[in-house]
Design an enzyme around this catalytic site. Structure first.
Site, PDB file in Angstrom:
ATOM      1  N   HIS A 186       0.840  -1.213   0.000  1.00  0.00           N
ATOM      2  CA  HIS A 186       0.000   0.000   0.000  1.00  0.00           C
ATOM      3  C   HIS A 186       0.875   1.263   0.000  1.00  0.00           C
ATOM      4  O   HIS A 186       0.598   2.214  -0.724  1.00  0.00           O
ATOM      5  CB  HIS A 186      -0.881   0.045   1.251  1.00  0.00           C
ATOM      6  N   LYS A 190     -16.891  -5.984   7.590  1.00  0.00           N
ATOM      7  CA  LYS A 190     -15.655  -6.730   7.273  1.00  0.00           C
ATOM      8  C   LYS A 190     -14.924  -7.196   8.529  1.00  0.00           C
ATOM      9  O   LYS A 190     -13.913  -7.873   8.419  1.00  0.00           O
ATOM     10  CB  LYS A 190     -14.718  -5.848   6.436  1.00  0.00           C
ATOM     11  N   ARG A 223      -2.196  -6.378  -8.213  1.00  0.00           N
ATOM     12  CA  ARG A 223      -1.071  -7.269  -7.929  1.00  0.00           C
ATOM     13  C   ARG A 223      -0.964  -8.360  -8.977  1.00  0.00           C
ATOM     14  O   ARG A 223       0.084  -8.606  -9.530  1.00  0.00           O
ATOM     15  CB  ARG A 223      -1.243  -7.926  -6.553  1.00  0.00           C
ATOM     16  N   SER A 273      -2.744  -7.435   3.311  1.00  0.00           N
ATOM     17  CA  SER A 273      -2.951  -7.301   4.759  1.00  0.00           C
ATOM     18  C   SER A 273      -3.351  -8.650   5.354  1.00  0.00           C
ATOM     19  O   SER A 273      -2.944  -8.997   6.466  1.00  0.00           O
ATOM     20  CB  SER A 273      -4.055  -6.273   5.043  1.00  0.00           C
TER      21      SER A 273
HETATM   22  P1  ADP Z   1      -9.883  -3.548  -0.297  1.00  0.00           P
HETATM   23  O1  ADP Z   1     -10.608  -4.252   0.805  1.00  0.00           O
HETATM   24  O2  ADP Z   1     -10.589  -2.346  -0.823  1.00  0.00           O
HETATM   25  O3  ADP Z   1      -9.339  -4.429  -1.404  1.00  0.00           O
HETATM   26  P2  ADP Z   1      -7.151  -3.363   0.624  1.00  0.00           P
HETATM   27  O4  ADP Z   1      -6.650  -2.571   1.779  1.00  0.00           O
HETATM   28  O5  ADP Z   1      -6.975  -4.841   0.674  1.00  0.00           O
HETATM   29  O6  ADP Z   1      -8.639  -2.899   0.458  1.00  0.00           O
HETATM   30  O7  ADP Z   1      -6.450  -2.832  -0.717  1.00  0.00           O
HETATM   31  C1  ADP Z   1      -6.600  -1.526  -1.159  1.00  0.00           C
HETATM   32  C2  ADP Z   1      -5.992  -1.394  -2.539  1.00  0.00           C
HETATM   33  O8  ADP Z   1      -4.589  -1.623  -2.476  1.00  0.00           O
HETATM   34  C3  ADP Z   1      -6.519  -2.400  -3.564  1.00  0.00           C
HETATM   35  O9  ADP Z   1      -6.596  -1.749  -4.818  1.00  0.00           O
HETATM   36  C4  ADP Z   1      -5.478  -3.474  -3.585  1.00  0.00           C
HETATM   37  O10 ADP Z   1      -5.437  -4.149  -4.833  1.00  0.00           O
HETATM   38  C5  ADP Z   1      -4.231  -2.634  -3.385  1.00  0.00           C
HETATM   39  N1  ADP Z   1      -3.132  -3.421  -2.821  1.00  0.00           N
HETATM   40  C6  ADP Z   1      -3.138  -4.212  -1.737  1.00  0.00           C
HETATM   41  N2  ADP Z   1      -1.942  -4.804  -1.533  1.00  0.00           N
HETATM   42  C7  ADP Z   1      -1.137  -4.374  -2.546  1.00  0.00           C
HETATM   43  C8  ADP Z   1       0.210  -4.632  -2.932  1.00  0.00           C
HETATM   44  N3  ADP Z   1       0.960  -5.486  -2.264  1.00  0.00           N
HETATM   45  N4  ADP Z   1       0.680  -3.993  -4.043  1.00  0.00           N
HETATM   46  C9  ADP Z   1      -0.111  -3.156  -4.748  1.00  0.00           C
HETATM   47  N5  ADP Z   1      -1.390  -2.890  -4.445  1.00  0.00           N
HETATM   48  C10 ADP Z   1      -1.912  -3.479  -3.370  1.00  0.00           C
END
Ligand code: ADP
Length: 159
Positions: A17, A41, A90, A128
Site C-alpha cells: 500500500h 468486514k 497485484r 494485509s
Molecule cells: P480492499 O478491501 O478495498 O481491497 P485493501 O486494503 O486490501 O482494500 O487494498 C486496497 C488497494 O490496495 C486495492 O486496490 C489493492 O489491490 C491494493 N493493494 C493491496 N496490496 C497491494 C500490494 N501489495 N501492491 C499493490 N497494491 C496493493
C-alpha cells in the site's frame, strides 16, 4: 490541480500500500487515502487506528492526506473534489473484481476515472490478510510493513 483518492481497507497498511501511495503522490497533486469504515468486514484495527497507522507511515509525504469514510467511493471522491480513484493491481486475480468495481464507479460517476498502479514486484505477493496470518503464527513480519505497524499488529494480537 488533480486530486486522487486511494480507497481501501488498509487493515493494516503494508509496504505494498505504501508503495502505491508514494508513487501516486508523485503523479497527482494531492492523494487522499480513504480508509473504509465498514464494520461488516470485522477488521483487526478500528478505522481510527488504521488512519493513525497510515498517518504515521506517510508523515514524510506532504501531498498525502489520510481520512476515513463510509459508503460509496465515488461519493468520497466527489466530497474531496477528486477526479481520479487509484487502485493497486497485484495479479490477474485482482483484475476481475477491480475491473467490475471501476466499471460500476464509471456508471455511477462518469466524471471520475479509475487509475491502476501495478504493484512493485517485491510486493506482488503481499496483502494485509497474508500479513495478519503470518502474524498469528508468530512469523517474521519484517518484509511486510514498517516497524511501527508491525508493533501495532503484535500488540493488537496480544490483547
Ligand atoms: P480492499 O478491501 O478495498 O481491497 P485493501 O486494503 O486490501 O482494500 O487494498 C486496497 C488497494 O490496495 C486495492 O486496490 C489493492 O489491490 C491494493 N493493494 C493491496 N496490496 C497491494 C500490494 N501489495 N501492491 C499493490 N497494491 C496493493
Amino acid at each position: 490541480m488533480v486530486i486522487a483518492v486511494y480507497p481501501g481497507s488498509f487493515d493494516p497498511a503494508t509496504y505494498g500500500h505504501l508503495d502505491v501511495i508514494r508513487r501516486a503522490s508523485a503523479s497527482f497533486d494531492k492523494v487522499i487515502v480513504g480508509v473504509l469504515n465498514n464494520s461488516a468486514k470485522s477488521p483487526l484495527f478500528s478505522a481510527e487506528e488504521r488512519v493513525n497507522i497510515l498517518k504515521k507511515e506517510t508523515a514524510d509525504i506532504p501531498n498525502v492526506f489520510i481520512k476515513s469514510f463510509c459508503g460509496m467511493t465515488v461519493n468520497f471522491a466527489r466530497d474531496n473534489h477528486a477526479k481520479v480513484i487509484v487502485r493497486g493491481l497485484r495479479a490477474v486475480t485482482d483484475f476481475e473484481y477491480e475491473l467490475q468495481m471501476a466499471q460500476t464507479n464509471r456508471v455511477l460517476a462518469p466524471d471520475i476515472d479509475t487509475v491502476f498502479m501495478t504493484t512493485s514486484l517485491e510486493y506482488a505477493y503481499l496483502s494485509s490478510t497474508i500479513m495478519k496470518e503470518v502474524a498469528l503464527f508468530g512469523g517474521d513480519l519484517t518484509n511486510f510493513a514498517p516497524p511501527a505497524t508491525i508493533a501495532a499488529v503484535r500488540k493488537k494480537l496480544n490483547q
